[in-house]
Motif scaffolding. Sequence first.
Motif, PDB file in Angstrom:
ATOM      1  N   ALA A   1     -29.441 -29.434  -7.587  1.00  0.00           N
ATOM      2  CA  ALA A   1     -30.481 -29.533  -8.613  1.00  0.00           C
ATOM      3  C   ALA A   1     -30.824 -28.160  -9.174  1.00  0.00           C
ATOM      4  O   ALA A   1     -31.056 -28.005 -10.384  1.00  0.00           O
ATOM      5  CB  ALA A   1     -31.731 -30.188  -8.030  1.00  0.00           C
ATOM      6  N   ILE A   2     -30.853 -27.145  -8.315  1.00  0.00           N
ATOM      7  CA  ILE A   2     -31.174 -25.790  -8.768  1.00  0.00           C
ATOM      8  C   ILE A   2     -30.079 -25.263  -9.684  1.00  0.00           C
ATOM      9  O   ILE A   2     -30.358 -24.656 -10.724  1.00  0.00           O
ATOM     10  CB  ILE A   2     -31.392 -24.866  -7.559  1.00  0.00           C
ATOM     11  CG1 ILE A   2     -32.646 -25.292  -6.787  1.00  0.00           C
ATOM     12  CG2 ILE A   2     -31.524 -23.412  -8.004  1.00  0.00           C
ATOM     13  CD1 ILE A   2     -32.860 -24.544  -5.479  1.00  0.00           C
ATOM     14  N   PHE A   3     -28.809 -25.489  -9.329  1.00  0.00           N
ATOM     15  CA  PHE A   3     -27.710 -25.070 -10.192  1.00  0.00           C
ATOM     16  C   PHE A   3     -27.771 -25.789 -11.539  1.00  0.00           C
ATOM     17  O   PHE A   3     -27.541 -25.186 -12.596  1.00  0.00           O
ATOM     18  CB  PHE A   3     -26.370 -25.350  -9.517  1.00  0.00           C
ATOM     19  CG  PHE A   3     -25.873 -24.220  -8.660  1.00  0.00           C
ATOM     20  CD1 PHE A   3     -25.307 -23.099  -9.237  1.00  0.00           C
ATOM     21  CD2 PHE A   3     -25.962 -24.272  -7.279  1.00  0.00           C
ATOM     22  CE1 PHE A   3     -24.835 -22.050  -8.465  1.00  0.00           C
ATOM     23  CE2 PHE A   3     -25.511 -23.234  -6.495  1.00  0.00           C
ATOM     24  CZ  PHE A   3     -24.944 -22.120  -7.086  1.00  0.00           C
ATOM     25  N   SER A   4     -28.059 -27.084 -11.490  1.00  0.00           N
ATOM     26  CA  SER A   4     -28.136 -27.861 -12.735  1.00  0.00           C
ATOM     27  C   SER A   4     -29.229 -27.326 -13.644  1.00  0.00           C
ATOM     28  O   SER A   4     -29.024 -27.129 -14.847  1.00  0.00           O
ATOM     29  CB  SER A   4     -28.405 -29.337 -12.416  1.00  0.00           C
ATOM     30  OG  SER A   4     -27.405 -29.868 -11.588  1.00  0.00           O
ATOM     31  N   MET A   5     -30.399 -27.077 -13.058  1.00  0.00           N
ATOM     32  CA  MET A   5     -31.511 -26.569 -13.857  1.00  0.00           C
ATOM     33  C   MET A   5     -31.237 -25.149 -14.317  1.00  0.00           C
ATOM     34  O   MET A   5     -31.625 -24.754 -15.426  1.00  0.00           O
ATOM     35  CB  MET A   5     -32.799 -26.632 -13.039  1.00  0.00           C
ATOM     36  CG  MET A   5     -34.057 -26.374 -13.842  1.00  0.00           C
ATOM     37  SD  MET A   5     -34.168 -27.354 -15.365  1.00  0.00           S
ATOM     38  CE  MET A   5     -33.948 -29.019 -14.722  1.00  0.00           C
ATOM     39  N   GLY A   6     -30.555 -24.351 -13.490  1.00  0.00           N
ATOM     40  CA  GLY A   6     -30.215 -22.997 -13.902  1.00  0.00           C
ATOM     41  C   GLY A   6     -29.312 -22.988 -15.122  1.00  0.00           C
ATOM     42  O   GLY A   6     -29.499 -22.186 -16.048  1.00  0.00           O
ATOM     43  N   LEU A   7     -28.324 -23.883 -15.128  1.00  0.00           N
ATOM     44  CA  LEU A   7     -27.432 -23.970 -16.293  1.00  0.00           C
ATOM     45  C   LEU A   7     -28.199 -24.421 -17.528  1.00  0.00           C
ATOM     46  O   LEU A   7     -27.990 -23.897 -18.630  1.00  0.00           O
ATOM     47  CB  LEU A   7     -26.284 -24.936 -15.998  1.00  0.00           C
ATOM     48  CG  LEU A   7     -25.259 -25.119 -17.116  1.00  0.00           C
ATOM     49  CD1 LEU A   7     -24.552 -23.802 -17.422  1.00  0.00           C
ATOM     50  CD2 LEU A   7     -24.236 -26.194 -16.752  1.00  0.00           C
ATOM     51  N   PHE A   8     -29.096 -25.377 -17.347  1.00  0.00           N
ATOM     52  CA  PHE A   8     -29.907 -25.861 -18.469  1.00  0.00           C
ATOM     53  C   PHE A   8     -30.758 -24.736 -19.056  1.00  0.00           C
ATOM     54  O   PHE A   8     -30.819 -24.552 -20.282  1.00  0.00           O
ATOM     55  CB  PHE A   8     -30.801 -27.014 -17.991  1.00  0.00           C
ATOM     56  CG  PHE A   8     -31.802 -27.474 -19.009  1.00  0.00           C
ATOM     57  CD1 PHE A   8     -31.417 -28.322 -20.036  1.00  0.00           C
ATOM     58  CD2 PHE A   8     -33.126 -27.061 -18.943  1.00  0.00           C
ATOM     59  CE1 PHE A   8     -32.340 -28.744 -20.984  1.00  0.00           C
ATOM     60  CE2 PHE A   8     -34.043 -27.479 -19.886  1.00  0.00           C
ATOM     61  CZ  PHE A   8     -33.650 -28.318 -20.914  1.00  0.00           C
ATOM     62  N   ILE A   9     -31.414 -23.960 -18.182  1.00  0.00           N
ATOM     63  CA  ILE A   9     -32.257 -22.854 -18.654  1.00  0.00           C
ATOM     64  C   ILE A   9     -31.403 -21.792 -19.337  1.00  0.00           C
ATOM     65  O   ILE A   9     -31.771 -21.254 -20.387  1.00  0.00           O
ATOM     66  CB  ILE A   9     -33.049 -22.250 -17.478  1.00  0.00           C
ATOM     67  CG1 ILE A   9     -34.042 -23.274 -16.923  1.00  0.00           C
ATOM     68  CG2 ILE A   9     -33.792 -20.988 -17.925  1.00  0.00           C
ATOM     69  CD1 ILE A   9     -34.730 -22.826 -15.642  1.00  0.00           C
TER      70      ILE A   9
END
Length: 269
Positions: free
Chosen positions: A184-192
């Motif tokens: 989830a952190i990687f996913s949100m990091g890519l989104f940001i």
Amino acid sequence: MKPDSRILAGLALIAGLLFLSPALYSVFMSFQTVDAYYTGKFEFTLENYELAIGQYHFARYLLNSIVVSGLVTFIALTVSTLAAFAFARFRFPGGNLLFAAVVATLMIPSHISLIPNYLTLAKLGLLDTYAGLILPAISNGFAAFFLRQYIRGIPIALDEAAYMDGATPLKVLWRVIVPIARPAIFSMGLFIFITEWNSYIWPLVAVGDEDLYTLQIGLARLYRVNPGEDVVNWPLVMAASTITILPVLLGFIFVERHLVRGITMGAVK
């Protein structure tokens, strides 16, 4: 492979190529000379990339975008993860109201905060600085909400076991929650990162110094390469566009596995 599977694979390949066709055509166009482009011919050249990097300073713009987007991603993820952990695991007076306020920020258009942010940073003397580009973007309500929902799906028994071993809340977060919530952190990091990478309005407003221009500002300026003429050097623009999308593409390839896993698990939870 069954016949039905081959048909589905073929359809998926065709759909993928159609989806990628604008980007592939842009890359193809970036290796043409401007004369060949307007005459319908093809002449291979690397001059467009040399011009973009050298004469039009896209190497500097690329560095600025990497610095700004990277720092925004790191700081925003850190703040959002801490906030998500607090909202998911601790009960305190006004916690539900505060979380509702965080969620409510998702319904506020970002352009509404444009003038207040500009006036605030102007008074602090942070315009035309990296800090002026970074600070308004580090607060991300969606990231806090998304990570909070994900952390709530992690069994609290794991936290309790860590506390029994003498762990502090920060150690529980770092050693228990973060490893489990990594997708989830990687996913949100890519989104940001992608959101900040593609940001145009705020850098346009906050920066007047060409040395601090990001790729999006530099790309927009290429449309004025030939002032007073009706001809736009589209191969040069496509070369600059290719430079712009490459870091995002590489980042997506790097975290694609975590991205799919994080979105899927988040939906299930």
